[in-house]
Design an enzyme around this catalytic site. Structure first.
Site, PDB file in Angstrom:
ATOM      1  N   ASN A 165       9.431  29.203 -43.361  1.00 34.42           N
ATOM      2  CA  ASN A 165      10.375  29.947 -42.519  1.00 34.42           C
ATOM      3  C   ASN A 165      10.203  29.471 -41.069  1.00 34.42           C
ATOM      4  OD1 ASN A 165      11.338  31.957 -40.685  1.00 34.42           O
ATOM      5  ND2 ASN A 165      11.507  33.376 -42.401  1.00 34.42           N
ATOM      6  N   HIS A 218      10.624  31.238 -36.164  1.00 35.91           N
ATOM      7  CA  HIS A 218       9.861  31.363 -34.923  1.00 35.91           C
ATOM      8  C   HIS A 218       9.872  30.093 -34.077  1.00 35.91           C
ATOM      9  CE1 HIS A 218       9.022  35.392 -35.724  1.00 35.91           C
ATOM     10  NE2 HIS A 218       8.113  35.205 -36.658  1.00 35.91           N
ATOM     11  N   HIS A 234      16.513  32.885 -41.184  1.00 39.52           N
ATOM     12  CA  HIS A 234      17.171  34.189 -41.218  1.00 39.52           C
ATOM     13  C   HIS A 234      18.157  34.230 -40.060  1.00 39.52           C
ATOM     14  CE1 HIS A 234      16.506  38.878 -41.346  1.00 39.52           C
ATOM     15  NE2 HIS A 234      17.782  38.542 -41.395  1.00 39.52           N
ATOM     16  N   ARG A 238      20.014  36.443 -38.103  1.00 39.62           N
ATOM     17  CA  ARG A 238      20.071  37.897 -37.908  1.00 39.62           C
ATOM     18  C   ARG A 238      21.371  38.274 -37.226  1.00 39.62           C
ATOM     19  NH1 ARG A 238      14.662  40.450 -38.450  1.00 39.62           N
ATOM     20  NH2 ARG A 238      15.817  42.306 -37.883  1.00 39.62           N
ATOM     21  N   ARG A 275      18.761  36.808 -32.692  1.00 38.58           N
ATOM     22  CA  ARG A 275      17.618  36.787 -31.765  1.00 38.58           C
ATOM     23  C   ARG A 275      16.852  35.468 -31.821  1.00 38.58           C
ATOM     24  NH1 ARG A 275      13.758  41.341 -34.422  1.00 38.58           N
ATOM     25  NH2 ARG A 275      15.693  42.492 -34.193  1.00 38.58           N
ATOM     26  N   HIS A 276      16.920  34.772 -32.956  1.00 37.19           N
ATOM     27  CA  HIS A 276      16.229  33.472 -32.994  1.00 37.19           C
ATOM     28  C   HIS A 276      17.166  32.377 -33.509  1.00 37.19           C
ATOM     29  CE1 HIS A 276      15.400  35.180 -36.925  1.00 37.19           C
ATOM     30  NE2 HIS A 276      14.334  35.865 -36.552  1.00 37.19           N
ATOM     31  N   GLU A 286      18.136  33.525 -45.420  1.00 36.60           N
ATOM     32  CA  GLU A 286      17.843  34.968 -45.448  1.00 36.60           C
ATOM     33  C   GLU A 286      18.941  35.653 -44.683  1.00 36.60           C
ATOM     34  OE1 GLU A 286      14.287  36.516 -43.791  1.00 36.60           O
ATOM     35  OE2 GLU A 286      13.061  35.180 -45.003  1.00 36.60           O
ATOM     36  N   THR A 310      10.273  42.172 -37.084  1.00 35.92           N
ATOM     37  CA  THR A 310      10.612  41.264 -38.179  1.00 35.92           C
ATOM     38  C   THR A 310      10.980  42.161 -39.357  1.00 35.92           C
ATOM     39  OG1 THR A 310       9.784  39.491 -39.600  1.00 35.92           O
ATOM     40  CG2 THR A 310       8.170  41.094 -38.860  1.00 35.92           C
ATOM     41  N   THR A 311      11.412  41.558 -40.478  1.00 35.49           N
ATOM     42  CA  THR A 311      11.812  42.378 -41.621  1.00 35.49           C
ATOM     43  C   THR A 311      10.654  43.289 -42.028  1.00 35.49           C
ATOM     44  OG1 THR A 311      13.100  40.483 -42.316  1.00 35.49           O
ATOM     45  CG2 THR A 311      12.841  42.242 -43.913  1.00 35.49           C
ATOM     46  N   GLU A 361      12.128  38.391 -54.490  1.00 38.02           N
ATOM     47  CA  GLU A 361      11.018  38.042 -53.603  1.00 38.02           C
ATOM     48  C   GLU A 361      10.262  39.329 -53.328  1.00 38.02           C
ATOM     49  OE1 GLU A 361      11.875  35.710 -50.052  1.00 38.02           O
ATOM     50  OE2 GLU A 361      10.093  36.532 -49.063  1.00 38.02           O
ATOM     51  N   HIS A 400       6.075  37.466 -46.869  1.00 44.48           N
ATOM     52  CA  HIS A 400       5.880  38.365 -45.728  1.00 44.48           C
ATOM     53  C   HIS A 400       4.398  38.581 -45.461  1.00 44.48           C
ATOM     54  CE1 HIS A 400       7.797  40.866 -42.675  1.00 44.48           C
ATOM     55  NE2 HIS A 400       6.638  41.489 -42.683  1.00 44.48           N
ATOM     56  N   ALA A 401       3.993  38.164 -44.282  1.00 40.88           N
ATOM     57  CA  ALA A 401       2.623  38.330 -43.789  1.00 40.88           C
ATOM     58  C   ALA A 401       1.574  37.581 -44.598  1.00 40.88           C
ATOM     59  CB  ALA A 401       2.273  39.814 -43.655  1.00 40.88           C
ATOM     60  N   HIS A 437       5.273  33.045 -40.087  1.00 39.94           N
ATOM     61  CA  HIS A 437       4.458  33.317 -38.909  1.00 39.94           C
ATOM     62  C   HIS A 437       3.122  32.550 -38.907  1.00 39.94           C
ATOM     63  CE1 HIS A 437       3.088  35.809 -35.512  1.00 39.94           C
ATOM     64  NE2 HIS A 437       1.915  35.628 -36.066  1.00 39.94           N
TER      65      HIS A 437
HETATM   66  N1  PXP Z   1      10.309  36.547 -46.555  1.00 41.33           N
HETATM   67  C1  PXP Z   1      11.168  37.383 -45.952  1.00 41.33           C
HETATM   68  C2  PXP Z   1      12.230  38.000 -46.777  1.00 41.33           C
HETATM   69  C3  PXP Z   1      11.089  37.659 -44.572  1.00 41.33           C
HETATM   70  O1  PXP Z   1      11.970  38.485 -43.993  1.00 41.33           O
HETATM   71  C4  PXP Z   1      10.088  37.028 -43.820  1.00 41.33           C
HETATM   72  C5  PXP Z   1       9.988  37.282 -42.356  1.00 41.33           C
HETATM   73  O2  PXP Z   1      11.098  36.804 -41.712  1.00 41.33           O
HETATM   74  C6  PXP Z   1       9.224  36.143 -44.489  1.00 41.33           C
HETATM   75  C7  PXP Z   1       9.335  35.940 -45.858  1.00 41.33           C
HETATM   76  C8  PXP Z   1       8.148  35.404 -43.755  1.00 41.33           C
HETATM   77  O3  PXP Z   1       7.246  36.328 -43.261  1.00 41.33           O
HETATM   78  P1  PXP Z   1       6.089  35.827 -42.292  1.00 41.33           P
HETATM   79  O4  PXP Z   1       6.749  35.267 -41.065  1.00 41.33           O
HETATM   80  O5  PXP Z   1       5.301  37.054 -42.039  1.00 41.33           O
HETATM   81  O6  PXP Z   1       5.337  34.759 -43.033  1.00 41.33           O
END
Ligand code: PXP
Length: 278
Positions: free
Chosen positions: A25, A28, A68, A70, A74-75, A95, A130-131, A183, A230-231, A253
């Site tokens: 992703n 950022h 993504h 949005r 924003r990005h 996304e 973030t989401t 996901e 995510h995370a 991230h």
């Molecule tokens: N998957 C989805 C659906 C997300 O919304 C995000 C954050 O934008 C990610 C994965 C990636 O998350 P992270 O940036 O925490 O790795």
């Protein structure tokens, strides 16, 4: 299993079935650019360039690029998405919030070319950094079913994924709405991992991991592809990558943060190794 035709990147490479794929992703990268160039248009939109990031990620061994778009832009900007759809060297996963505007953008891109090959529907709150939570598929079945059908009917077909909490009710609703993939939201697992300091003897961490395993098993038993994200970071990713049937991880991230020090190519390559180390 990966449909070999759909799994080809824009460059036409095939991805073997059964391999654990990394979607990087790059939102950022655009966040950093917008910190300096927000509101500026024109032929030189500023650095760092998300398309360049996609090429660096490919050189590090990424399989998919995720962005993504949005509602508040924003990005990632519309022009980034167009440039990526035209020239991304890998499969593109868009996304998007479950809105008519976003479905229209995805379909317009697909009328013009082969990308994005996948759409991941996510909830979108304007105040969130973030989401934050998964999409409530169970609560919005009919509207989502229609959107999923429209996306899947894109020229050449599109894989449609639902970003959901690790909750069997949401998994079943995703199947009923026609999603190809789920996901699983790994945020709660990542938070449990961090508070436990990665100590697997602690029940709090084992419980969150078990929730992922149970939901993942339901995703697969209903014939959908299993994704997670995510995370996820270099420390917690191994146990998710090792889940039975895990097909794709979507990570942003941690990779972009490490790239500040090591470069994106190296940060992606190190993540690929960490994913396999569960
Ligand atoms: N998957 C989805 C659906 C997300 O919304 C995000 C954050 O934008 C990610 C994965 C990636 O998350 P992270 O940036 O925490 O790795």
């Amino acid at each position: 299993m990966v449909d070999a035709a759909r799994a080809r990147g824009n460059g036409g490479r095939r991805i073997p079935c059964g391999m654990l794929l990394l979607g990087v992703n790059i939102d950022h990268v655009a966040t950093l650019r917008q910190a300096r160039y927000r509101g500026q248009a024109g032929p030189l939109p500023g650095e760092p360039d998300p398309l360049r990031a996609a090429h660096e990620a490919e050189l590090g061994g990424a399989d998919i690029i995720t962005v993504h778009l949005r509602e508040d832009r924003r990005h990632i900007q519309d022009r980034d998405l167009k440039a990526l759809a035209a020239s991304c060297p890998l499969r593109l996963n868009l996304e998007m919030g479950a809105t008519a505007e976003m479905v229209g953008i995805a379909l317009d891109l697909r009328r013009a070319g082969p990308a994005p090959q996948m759409a991941t529907l996510v909830p979108e709150g304007r105040q969130e950094v973030t989401t934050e939570g998964g999409l409530d598929v169970a609560g919005h079945g009919p509207a989502l079913r229609e959107m999923v059908a429209r996306l899947k009917a894109a020229p050449g077909g599109m894989t449609v994924s639902a970003f959901i909490d690790a909750d069997e009710r949401q998994v079943e609703a995703a199947r009923a709405a026609g999603f190809d993939a789920c996901e699983l939201h790994t945020g709660p697992y990542a938070a449990a991992f961090a508070s436990a300091g990665g100590d697997w003897s602690l029940g709090s961490l084992r419980r969150e991991h078990q929730r992922l395993l149970d939901a993942g098993q339901r995703v697969r038993s209903l014939g959908m592809r299993l994704h997670a994200g995510h995370a996820l970071n270099y420390a917690n990713v191994g146990a998710v990558g090792a889940m039975p049937g895990m097909a794709e991880l979507h990570i942003g991230h941690a990779i972009v943060s490490r790239a500040v020090f090591t470069g994106l190519r190296e940060a992606v390559a190190t993540m690929k190794r960490a994913m396999a180390g569960g």
